[in-house]
Design an enzyme around this catalytic site. Structure first.
Site, PDB file in Angstrom:
ATOM      1  N   ASP A  13     -39.279  -6.516  85.495  1.00 52.32           N
ATOM      2  CA  ASP A  13     -38.457  -5.327  85.756  1.00 52.32           C
ATOM      3  C   ASP A  13     -37.800  -4.924  84.439  1.00 52.32           C
ATOM      4  O   ASP A  13     -37.826  -5.665  83.459  1.00 52.32           O
ATOM      5  CB  ASP A  13     -37.384  -5.639  86.812  1.00 52.32           C
ATOM      6  CG  ASP A  13     -36.506  -4.425  87.128  1.00 52.32           C
ATOM      7  OD1 ASP A  13     -37.039  -3.304  87.195  1.00 52.32           O
ATOM      8  OD2 ASP A  13     -35.276  -4.584  87.289  1.00 52.32           O
ATOM      9  N   SER A  14     -37.176  -3.744  84.451  1.00 57.81           N
ATOM     10  CA  SER A  14     -36.455  -3.297  83.269  1.00 57.81           C
ATOM     11  C   SER A  14     -35.194  -4.127  83.036  1.00 57.81           C
ATOM     12  O   SER A  14     -34.673  -4.170  81.928  1.00 57.81           O
ATOM     13  CB  SER A  14     -36.045  -1.830  83.435  1.00 57.81           C
ATOM     14  OG  SER A  14     -35.182  -1.722  84.551  1.00 57.81           O
ATOM     15  N   TYR A  45     -35.168   2.144  82.304  1.00 55.85           N
ATOM     16  CA  TYR A  45     -36.458   2.823  82.219  1.00 55.85           C
ATOM     17  C   TYR A  45     -36.352   4.237  82.822  1.00 55.85           C
ATOM     18  O   TYR A  45     -37.081   5.142  82.407  1.00 55.85           O
ATOM     19  CB  TYR A  45     -37.518   2.077  83.047  1.00 55.85           C
ATOM     20  CG  TYR A  45     -38.146   0.849  82.418  1.00 55.85           C
ATOM     21  CD1 TYR A  45     -37.775   0.386  81.167  1.00 55.85           C
ATOM     22  CD2 TYR A  45     -39.132   0.157  83.115  1.00 55.85           C
ATOM     23  CE1 TYR A  45     -38.369  -0.749  80.621  1.00 55.85           C
ATOM     24  CE2 TYR A  45     -39.736  -0.966  82.571  1.00 55.85           C
ATOM     25  CZ  TYR A  45     -39.353  -1.414  81.335  1.00 55.85           C
ATOM     26  OH  TYR A  45     -39.950  -2.530  80.799  1.00 55.85           O
ATOM     27  N   GLY A  46     -35.503   4.368  83.801  1.00 58.05           N
ATOM     28  CA  GLY A  46     -35.512   5.554  84.670  1.00 58.05           C
ATOM     29  C   GLY A  46     -35.161   6.873  84.033  1.00 58.05           C
ATOM     30  O   GLY A  46     -35.267   7.925  84.671  1.00 58.05           O
ATOM     31  N   CYS A  76     -40.436  -3.200  89.870  1.00 50.28           N
ATOM     32  CA  CYS A  76     -39.730  -2.028  89.362  1.00 50.28           C
ATOM     33  C   CYS A  76     -40.518  -0.805  89.819  1.00 50.28           C
ATOM     34  O   CYS A  76     -41.732  -0.718  89.573  1.00 50.28           O
ATOM     35  CB  CYS A  76     -39.700  -2.098  87.836  1.00 50.28           C
ATOM     36  SG  CYS A  76     -39.071  -0.607  87.044  1.00 50.28           S
ATOM     37  N   ASN A  77     -39.840   0.116  90.474  1.00 49.26           N
ATOM     38  CA  ASN A  77     -40.527   1.313  90.976  1.00 49.26           C
ATOM     39  C   ASN A  77     -40.973   2.211  89.835  1.00 49.26           C
ATOM     40  O   ASN A  77     -42.080   2.743  89.841  1.00 49.26           O
ATOM     41  CB  ASN A  77     -39.602   2.088  91.906  1.00 49.26           C
ATOM     42  CG  ASN A  77     -39.324   1.329  93.178  1.00 49.26           C
ATOM     43  OD1 ASN A  77     -39.989   1.520  94.175  1.00 49.26           O
ATOM     44  ND2 ASN A  77     -38.349   0.431  93.150  1.00 49.26           N
ATOM     45  N   THR A  78     -40.081   2.376  88.856  1.00 45.23           N
ATOM     46  CA  THR A  78     -40.367   3.273  87.740  1.00 45.23           C
ATOM     47  C   THR A  78     -41.614   2.814  86.993  1.00 45.23           C
ATOM     48  O   THR A  78     -42.430   3.625  86.547  1.00 45.23           O
ATOM     49  CB  THR A  78     -39.145   3.316  86.787  1.00 45.23           C
ATOM     50  OG1 THR A  78     -37.947   3.408  87.577  1.00 45.23           O
ATOM     51  CG2 THR A  78     -39.209   4.481  85.852  1.00 45.23           C
ATOM     52  N   GLU A 152     -26.361  -3.328  85.603  1.00 44.73           N
ATOM     53  CA  GLU A 152     -26.640  -4.060  84.363  1.00 44.73           C
ATOM     54  C   GLU A 152     -25.368  -4.539  83.667  1.00 44.73           C
ATOM     55  O   GLU A 152     -25.392  -5.514  82.921  1.00 44.73           O
ATOM     56  CB  GLU A 152     -27.479  -3.196  83.411  1.00 44.73           C
ATOM     57  CG  GLU A 152     -28.907  -2.973  83.887  1.00 44.73           C
ATOM     58  CD  GLU A 152     -29.739  -4.253  83.988  1.00 44.73           C
ATOM     59  OE1 GLU A 152     -29.612  -5.114  83.106  1.00 44.73           O
ATOM     60  OE2 GLU A 152     -30.492  -4.383  84.967  1.00 44.73           O
ATOM     61  N   CYS A 184     -35.468   1.929  94.177  1.00 41.38           N
ATOM     62  CA  CYS A 184     -35.204   1.317  92.864  1.00 41.38           C
ATOM     63  C   CYS A 184     -34.722  -0.089  93.178  1.00 41.38           C
ATOM     64  O   CYS A 184     -33.861  -0.275  94.054  1.00 41.38           O
ATOM     65  CB  CYS A 184     -34.132   2.095  92.107  1.00 41.38           C
ATOM     66  SG  CYS A 184     -33.561   1.256  90.605  1.00 41.38           S
ATOM     67  N   THR A 185     -35.279  -1.069  92.485  1.00 45.30           N
ATOM     68  CA  THR A 185     -34.954  -2.454  92.830  1.00 45.30           C
ATOM     69  C   THR A 185     -33.517  -2.832  92.471  1.00 45.30           C
ATOM     70  O   THR A 185     -33.034  -3.880  92.888  1.00 45.30           O
ATOM     71  CB  THR A 185     -35.949  -3.428  92.157  1.00 45.30           C
ATOM     72  OG1 THR A 185     -35.958  -3.175  90.738  1.00 45.30           O
ATOM     73  CG2 THR A 185     -37.353  -3.242  92.705  1.00 45.30           C
ATOM     74  N   HIS A 186     -32.842  -1.993  91.713  1.00 48.44           N
ATOM     75  CA  HIS A 186     -31.427  -2.230  91.424  1.00 48.44           C
ATOM     76  C   HIS A 186     -30.519  -1.848  92.609  1.00 48.44           C
ATOM     77  O   HIS A 186     -29.379  -2.309  92.679  1.00 48.44           O
ATOM     78  CB  HIS A 186     -30.968  -1.398  90.216  1.00 48.44           C
ATOM     79  CG  HIS A 186     -31.372  -1.959  88.882  1.00 48.44           C
ATOM     80  ND1 HIS A 186     -32.677  -1.987  88.454  1.00 48.44           N
ATOM     81  CD2 HIS A 186     -30.625  -2.497  87.876  1.00 48.44           C
ATOM     82  CE1 HIS A 186     -32.728  -2.519  87.231  1.00 48.44           C
ATOM     83  NE2 HIS A 186     -31.491  -2.834  86.859  1.00 48.44           N
TER      84      HIS A 186
HETATM   85  N1  DGL Z   1     -35.322  -1.251  88.712  1.00 44.09           N
HETATM   86  C1  DGL Z   1     -36.086  -0.153  88.308  1.00 44.09           C
HETATM   87  C2  DGL Z   1     -36.783   0.547  89.473  1.00 44.09           C
HETATM   88  O1  DGL Z   1     -37.005  -0.063  90.506  1.00 44.09           O
HETATM   89  C3  DGL Z   1     -35.537   0.857  87.346  1.00 44.09           C
HETATM   90  C4  DGL Z   1     -34.203   0.768  86.737  1.00 44.09           C
HETATM   91  C5  DGL Z   1     -34.161   1.468  85.376  1.00 44.09           C
HETATM   92  O2  DGL Z   1     -33.911   2.676  85.312  1.00 44.09           O
HETATM   93  O3  DGL Z   1     -34.418   0.769  84.409  1.00 44.09           O
HETATM   94  O4  DGL Z   1     -37.171   1.680  89.364  1.00 44.09           O
END
Ligand code: DGL
Length: 252
Positions: A13-14, A45-46, A76-78, A152, A184-186
């Protein structure tokens, strides 16, 4: 060629958000070893361009591939937007979170109208919209990249975080939908902040369809390794909700 990751399920993941997926994997497949990689030095990443994200995902997967990994879970979805491209580049089992989550959503929604909360880049990619269209499901998307830094920085329990969630999701309660996707996994880490705006709607967290048949349980004692491209202490601090992590820095 090293073979240090051959007995491991590699989860990337990011940042620390993918630990929400790692937690699901550990529950479902407790007899696997895991190596978790947080690309913290490139998080978030997003808000990055698709080209930048693809480059990072490729760098991380290449690292595992060259070190003998047999399977990678893109938690990570992104980054999952590039799963198919990565499958065509590496002879490796690569699992993503978008397609399995959409399958789950299709089994949950009754009205076929859903809300997507995801990063700006995931929303723009239209990956969820395209996948859900196959099930006849329409999507109202909320770009929520501003949520990620609070996770984060371990600053979820702050007034500033509540304000950002409130202003981003102010129109969510009026949305004509019966399901909200935490795309988003966050975001499961912000569940308590988000759920009041989703009142009356079902909340679906992302999942993956990892198959353990690929990874045999290790001969050695079971273990989980935590790597970050950023500062180890920051990653440990941001993942207190997860439990003990002991992140180690890696240059990638
Ligand atoms: N956790 C990531 C996701 O599921 C992205 C978070 C980020 O923007 O880095 O998309």
């Amino acid at each position: 060629m090293y073979n240090c990751f051959s007995d491991f399920v590699c989860v990337i993941d990011s940042g620390v958000g993918g630990l929400t997926v790692l937690r699901q994997l550990q529950c479902e497949f407790p007899r696997c070893n895991y190596v978790y990689l947080a690309d913290s030095s490139h998080c978030p990443y997003g808000v990055k361009s698709p080209q930048e994200i693809q480059h990072r995902v490729e760098t991380l997967i290449k690292y595992f591939y060259e070190n003998g990994a047999q399977a990678v879970v893109i938690a990570c979805n992104t980054a999952s937007v590039f799963a198919e491209t990565m499958r065509s580049k590496f002879n490796l089992a690569i699992f993503d979170v978008i397609a399995p989550t959409c399958k789950q959503v299709a089994s949950v929604t009754r009205t076929k109208k859903v809300v997507l909360l995801a990063t700006n880049t995931t929303v723009k990619s239209r990956a969820y919209q395209k996948e859900l269209q196959q099930f006849g499901i329409t999507v109202t998307a909320f770009p929520c990249s501003d949520f990620v830094p609070f996770v984060e920085k371990n600053a979820v329990d702050t007034a500033e975080c509540s304000e950002v969630v409130a202003s981003t999701l102010s129109t969510l309660p009026q949305c004509d939908a019966d399901t909200v996707i935490l795309g988003c996994t966050h975001f499961p880490i912000l569940y308590k902040k988000i759920s009041p705006y989703a009142k009356g709607k079902k909340i679906v967290e992302c999942c993956c369809d990892f198959q353990p048949s690929i990874i045999y349980s290790s001969k050695s004692a079971l273990q989980t390794m935590f790597l970050t491209t950023g500062v180890a202490e920051q990653a440990n601090n941001a993942s207190q909700w997860f439990g003990k992590t002991n992140f180690v820095h890696v240059d990638l």
